[in-house]
Design a protein around this motif. Structure first.
Motif, PDB file in Angstrom:
ATOM      1  N   MET A 268       3.908  -1.065  -4.539  1.00 36.68           N
ATOM      2  CA  MET A 268       3.668  -2.032  -3.464  1.00 36.68           C
ATOM      3  C   MET A 268       3.536  -3.598  -4.224  1.00 36.68           C
ATOM      4  SD  MET A 268       0.826  -0.302  -0.903  1.00 36.68           S
ATOM      5  CE  MET A 268      -0.263  -0.013  -2.230  1.00 36.68           C
ATOM      6  N   THR A 269       3.416  -3.719  -5.577  1.00 41.08           N
ATOM      7  CA  THR A 269       3.567  -5.032  -6.235  1.00 41.08           C
ATOM      8  C   THR A 269       4.544  -5.129  -7.114  1.00 41.08           C
ATOM      9  OG1 THR A 269       2.242  -3.962  -7.912  1.00 41.08           O
ATOM     10  CG2 THR A 269       0.865  -5.265  -6.200  1.00 41.08           C
ATOM     11  N   SER A 270       5.553  -4.325  -6.826  1.00 47.48           N
ATOM     12  CA  SER A 270       6.926  -4.402  -7.362  1.00 47.48           C
ATOM     13  C   SER A 270       7.774  -5.347  -6.544  1.00 47.48           C
ATOM     14  CB  SER A 270       7.697  -3.022  -7.445  1.00 47.48           C
ATOM     15  OG  SER A 270       7.193  -2.079  -8.183  1.00 47.48           O
ATOM     16  N   GLN A 271       8.636  -6.247  -7.231  1.00 42.14           N
ATOM     17  CA  GLN A 271       9.659  -7.008  -6.714  1.00 42.14           C
ATOM     18  C   GLN A 271      10.845  -6.500  -6.460  1.00 42.14           C
ATOM     19  OE1 GLN A 271       7.823  -9.882  -9.453  1.00 42.14           O
ATOM     20  NE2 GLN A 271       7.947 -11.352  -7.935  1.00 42.14           N
ATOM     21  N   PRO A 272      11.407  -6.042  -5.434  1.00 42.92           N
ATOM     22  CA  PRO A 272      10.832  -6.206  -4.235  1.00 42.92           C
ATOM     23  C   PRO A 272       9.616  -5.117  -3.963  1.00 42.92           C
ATOM     24  CG  PRO A 272      12.907  -5.232  -4.013  1.00 42.92           C
ATOM     25  CD  PRO A 272      13.021  -5.653  -5.168  1.00 42.92           C
ATOM     26  N   ALA A 273       8.812  -5.413  -3.255  1.00 44.54           N
ATOM     27  CA  ALA A 273       7.441  -4.387  -3.019  1.00 44.54           C
ATOM     28  C   ALA A 273       8.091  -3.260  -2.266  1.00 44.54           C
ATOM     29  CB  ALA A 273       6.635  -5.173  -2.182  1.00 44.54           C
ATOM     30  N   LEU A 274       7.530  -2.077  -3.116  1.00 43.59           N
ATOM     31  CA  LEU A 274       8.012  -0.729  -2.213  1.00 43.59           C
ATOM     32  C   LEU A 274       7.098  -0.135  -1.716  1.00 43.59           C
ATOM     33  CD1 LEU A 274      10.035   0.832  -5.210  1.00 43.59           C
ATOM     34  CD2 LEU A 274      10.998  -0.470  -3.145  1.00 43.59           C
ATOM     35  N   PHE A 275       6.901   0.002  -0.129  1.00 44.91           N
ATOM     36  CA  PHE A 275       5.918   0.484   0.654  1.00 44.91           C
ATOM     37  C   PHE A 275       6.397   1.979   0.945  1.00 44.91           C
ATOM     38  CE2 PHE A 275       4.148  -3.632   0.605  1.00 44.91           C
ATOM     39  CZ  PHE A 275       2.768  -3.158   0.879  1.00 44.91           C
ATOM     40  N   TYR A 276       5.900   2.924   0.529  1.00 45.46           N
ATOM     41  CA  TYR A 276       6.309   4.503   0.973  1.00 45.46           C
ATOM     42  C   TYR A 276       5.151   4.969   1.968  1.00 45.46           C
ATOM     43  CZ  TYR A 276       9.781   4.574  -2.756  1.00 45.46           C
ATOM     44  OH  TYR A 276      10.851   4.186  -3.637  1.00 45.46           O
ATOM     45  N   TRP A 277       4.133   4.431   1.918  1.00 40.61           N
ATOM     46  CA  TRP A 277       3.112   4.722   2.981  1.00 40.61           C
ATOM     47  C   TRP A 277       3.402   4.321   4.246  1.00 40.61           C
ATOM     48  CZ3 TRP A 277      -2.152   2.573  -0.099  1.00 40.61           C
ATOM     49  CH2 TRP A 277      -2.267   3.364  -0.932  1.00 40.61           C
ATOM     50  N   GLN A 278       3.093   5.137   5.161  1.00 35.78           N
ATOM     51  CA  GLN A 278       3.064   4.754   6.518  1.00 35.78           C
ATOM     52  C   GLN A 278       1.784   4.684   7.309  1.00 35.78           C
ATOM     53  OE1 GLN A 278       6.312   7.196   8.785  1.00 35.78           O
ATOM     54  NE2 GLN A 278       7.922   6.447   7.345  1.00 35.78           N
ATOM     55  N   PRO A 279       1.681   4.087   8.605  1.00 33.56           N
ATOM     56  CA  PRO A 279       0.310   4.098   8.976  1.00 33.56           C
ATOM     57  C   PRO A 279      -0.238   5.473   9.120  1.00 33.56           C
ATOM     58  CG  PRO A 279       1.717   2.598  10.246  1.00 33.56           C
ATOM     59  CD  PRO A 279       2.687   3.357   9.161  1.00 33.56           C
ATOM     60  N   VAL A 280       0.436   6.568   9.464  1.00 29.21           N
ATOM     61  CA  VAL A 280      -0.151   7.855   9.527  1.00 29.21           C
ATOM     62  C   VAL A 280      -0.628   8.412   7.974  1.00 29.21           C
ATOM     63  CG1 VAL A 280       0.364  10.182  10.448  1.00 29.21           C
ATOM     64  CG2 VAL A 280       1.236   8.347  11.288  1.00 29.21           C
ATOM     65  N   THR A 281       0.231   8.014   6.897  1.00 31.27           N
ATOM     66  CA  THR A 281      -0.027   8.453   5.680  1.00 31.27           C
ATOM     67  C   THR A 281      -1.438   7.914   5.532  1.00 31.27           C
ATOM     68  OG1 THR A 281       2.193   7.759   5.351  1.00 31.27           O
ATOM     69  CG2 THR A 281       0.698   8.169   3.291  1.00 31.27           C
ATOM     70  N   LEU A 282      -1.792   6.455   5.645  1.00 37.63           N
ATOM     71  CA  LEU A 282      -3.210   6.077   5.508  1.00 37.63           C
ATOM     72  C   LEU A 282      -3.958   6.644   6.197  1.00 37.63           C
ATOM     73  CD1 LEU A 282      -4.184   3.873   3.624  1.00 37.63           C
ATOM     74  CD2 LEU A 282      -3.772   2.189   5.609  1.00 37.63           C
ATOM     75  N   GLU A 283      -3.757   7.025   7.584  1.00 37.04           N
ATOM     76  CA  GLU A 283      -4.758   7.772   8.104  1.00 37.04           C
ATOM     77  C   GLU A 283      -5.258   9.082   7.564  1.00 37.04           C
ATOM     78  OE1 GLU A 283      -6.324   6.866  11.017  1.00 37.04           O
ATOM     79  OE2 GLU A 283      -7.325   8.711  11.286  1.00 37.04           O
ATOM     80  N   ILE A 284      -4.161   9.763   7.215  1.00 40.14           N
ATOM     81  CA  ILE A 284      -4.325  11.138   6.458  1.00 40.14           C
ATOM     82  C   ILE A 284      -5.232  11.008   5.581  1.00 40.14           C
ATOM     83  CG2 ILE A 284      -3.295  13.301   5.526  1.00 40.14           C
ATOM     84  CD1 ILE A 284      -0.885  12.784   7.465  1.00 40.14           C
ATOM     85  N   MET A 285      -4.982  10.017   4.627  1.00 40.32           N
ATOM     86  CA  MET A 285      -5.689   9.772   3.214  1.00 40.32           C
ATOM     87  C   MET A 285      -7.069   9.468   3.626  1.00 40.32           C
ATOM     88  SD  MET A 285      -2.727   7.392   1.275  1.00 40.32           S
ATOM     89  CE  MET A 285      -3.725   6.696   0.273  1.00 40.32           C
ATOM     90  N   ALA A 286      -7.154   8.912   4.356  1.00 40.95           N
ATOM     91  CA  ALA A 286      -8.798   8.617   4.838  1.00 40.95           C
ATOM     92  C   ALA A 286      -9.467   9.596   5.441  1.00 40.95           C
ATOM     93  CB  ALA A 286      -8.743   7.299   5.861  1.00 40.95           C
ATOM     94  N   GLN A 287      -8.848  10.263   6.214  1.00 43.67           N
ATOM     95  CA  GLN A 287      -9.503  11.579   6.671  1.00 43.67           C
ATOM     96  C   GLN A 287      -9.647  12.627   5.529  1.00 43.67           C
ATOM     97  OE1 GLN A 287      -8.836  13.205  10.369  1.00 43.67           O
ATOM     98  NE2 GLN A 287      -8.123  11.417  11.352  1.00 43.67           N
ATOM     99  N   VAL A 288      -8.833  12.756   4.563  1.00 44.06           N
ATOM    100  CA  VAL A 288      -8.976  13.828   3.647  1.00 44.06           C
ATOM    101  C   VAL A 288     -10.245  13.452   2.689  1.00 44.06           C
ATOM    102  CG1 VAL A 288      -7.787  14.699   1.614  1.00 44.06           C
ATOM    103  CG2 VAL A 288      -6.656  14.626   3.581  1.00 44.06           C
ATOM    104  N   ALA A 289     -10.259  12.029   2.449  1.00 47.23           N
ATOM    105  CA  ALA A 289     -11.435  11.828   1.716  1.00 47.23           C
ATOM    106  C   ALA A 289     -12.749  11.574   2.262  1.00 47.23           C
ATOM    107  CB  ALA A 289     -10.872  10.207   1.244  1.00 47.23           C
TER     108      ALA A 289
END
Lengths: 325, 325
Positions: free
Chosen positions: A247-268
């Motif tokens: 995410m801090t590369s140039q250009p920035a690479l975002f592989y996470w989608q909103p659902v990705t983040l939601e799943i990560m939060a729920q699993v944690a």
């Protein structure tokens, strides 16, 4: 007309400590070592036939003829095999995945591990595991980890000979299950191959690399001691470190989608509330949720209740690449 | 009975190059310098009255009596003012925000800038801008940036005297607008105050700090040259760097919610398609979208169409903290 044929199958693998960035782009010598687990039940089956009648190498993937860059990558491996075996025949390669391509499951890892084994054997070579792992690596870096069985460590090395993977514990050693929450089967906006080349443009990559031997040690010990709590912490940290670099590369690479983040939060949150599970995300939007076998059906059911999760694949620890009749 | 009274207003600010982590936790000497823009139209209005009748300091915020930790932080600033002015009276502090508290807008920044100005003047002190900025910083680090006007740089410094903020360009210098996509007004799971203390547990914080002077220079030049494209790239990188450190802290801090990520992806896509806009996210889920004044209504309308965006606040560049009658 005689042909030389062999067929191999290989599992994909999921990295616990991830590979991102190369010291040598051409040879896939990685910037850091990595640790993974093979995924049982998911496989690529590849038949290689060296045949005098062919005027060029041929590739079919899931019954479709493939040309262009994927065929070139396969031909490059076949060419190395032809040199080693001193043969001049072109080959027909027929490959089949039983899991969706480009779904955040490393299909190229399974593909090149199976290709390395089938092609070398079809050409009459008997490479040892290290030799196969190196050959698979030249096709796709993480493919070297799909050659040995079970829990596998890829020692980065510093040249072609020293960069290969070895098993650190066999498939039956620990009853871990990978529950893959599939949220998209679309192809990635940026392939891993292109992404690796951008790793060095992040101000964070050097710090991530400098911390790698610490993470490898913690992960290796967690596997050997079957310590899920320690494994969970280091796996999630390592995944977040890789995505931080992306995410801090140039250009920035975002592989996470909103659902990705939601799943990560729920699993944690599940883990904080007593269900031993942890997440890791490769260069794609899907989330791999690791848990013990006893909790796999509970984890799968919970994942299926999250809006946006289309399906859940589950896989225990898989064995090495192997020949089949 | 005589009392000594003054009233001040101050804008919150949004950081373009962010502050995360302290060299000195007690004095809020930051680990790195930062650059921000004051937000016009959003303000804290604070009246301070030192009154002989009081037995202790009193705080009301938006007409509510406040006790505990917020009152203690306010009293600590009042105590410094009493020492400087050699007075012994307790004070009544009445503060009002015209924007939601804890909504990813730095309410503590505006609050302590207004408090520093009102309290010092009520006590008969005439501190210069540097002195006010230092005093505000002791209340809440980023409050030092709400004392000067317009575009502001906080030089990290290395002790109480050398750590303060100064304007690098006045409010009218460049017609930037901050469109704040509010997705949650809930209080943060981890306050910034606690978060700063975790910065050093990330393997990435040192690398982020080592790269800061480069980012400050690019950001400062982009403001001075009114170069939106350069500003956009460095603002997004800096935001992603801070969140990378947060997400790789131990414990991991995730301030992004799924909608946060969705907005970030859309804003980046708008820019690729020709609409000059960029995102930055503080220690909360809301997204600050910077754009030029000409595009503000278009950006606001687009943000309002994203499911999960509850409202959009807009603010041009604001002036310094100032006294009002």
């Amino acid at each position: 007309m005689q042909s030389w044929t062999a067929t191999a199958i290989s599992c994909p693998n999921i990295a616990f400590i991830k590979y991102w960035g190369n010291r040598d782009e051409a040879l896939h010598i990685p910037s850091n070592g990595s640790i993974s687990m093979n995924l049982e039940g998911l496989f690529t089956r590849t038949q290689v036939a060296f045949t005098p009648a062919l005027q060029s190498d041929q590739l079919t993937l899931n019954q479709q003829n493939i040309h262009g860059s994927p065929l070139e990558r396969v031909s490059a491996i076949l060419e190395l095999v032809r040199e080693m075996a001193a043969i001049k025949l072109f080959a027909s390669v027929k490959s089949h995945n039983n899991f969706p391509t480009g779904a955040g499951i490393a299909s190229s890892a399974a593909a090149f591990a199976a290709l390395a084994l089938a092609a070398s054997r079809a050409a009459g070579l008997e490479l040892d595991e290290q030799g196969l792992s190196r050959l698979a690596r030249l096709g796709s870096g993480s493919a070297c980890r799909s050659v040995p069985g079970g829990f596998v460590e890829w020692q980065a090395g510093d040249d072609n000979l020293s960069s290969f993977a070895q098993s650190i514990a066999p498939a039956g050693y620990w009853d871990l299950v990978d529950c893959v929450a599939v949220i998209s089967q679309a192809h990635k906006p940026t392939s891993s191959l292109e992404g690796h080349a951008l790793a060095g443009t992040s101000p964070l990559q050097a710090a991530r690399l400098a911390d790698t031997s610490r993470r490898l040690e913690i992960c290796r010990q967690a596997i050997l001691e079957r310590d899920f709590a320690a494994l969970a912490e280091i796996i999630e940290l390592d995944s977040n470190l890789m995505h931080s670099v992306m995410m801090t590369s140039q250009p920035a690479l975002f592989y996470w989608q909103p659902v990705t983040l939601e799943i990560m939060a729920q699993v944690a949150a599940w883990r904080r509330n007593g269900l031993p599970a942890c997440y890791t995300v490769d260069a794609g939007p899907n989330v791999h949720v690791l848990c013990l076998g006893d909790h796999a059906s509970q984890v799968k059911n919970r994942l299926l209740q999250i809006p946006g999760v289309k399906s859940v694949l589950t896989a225990r620890t898989g064995g090495p690449a192997r020949l089949i009749p």
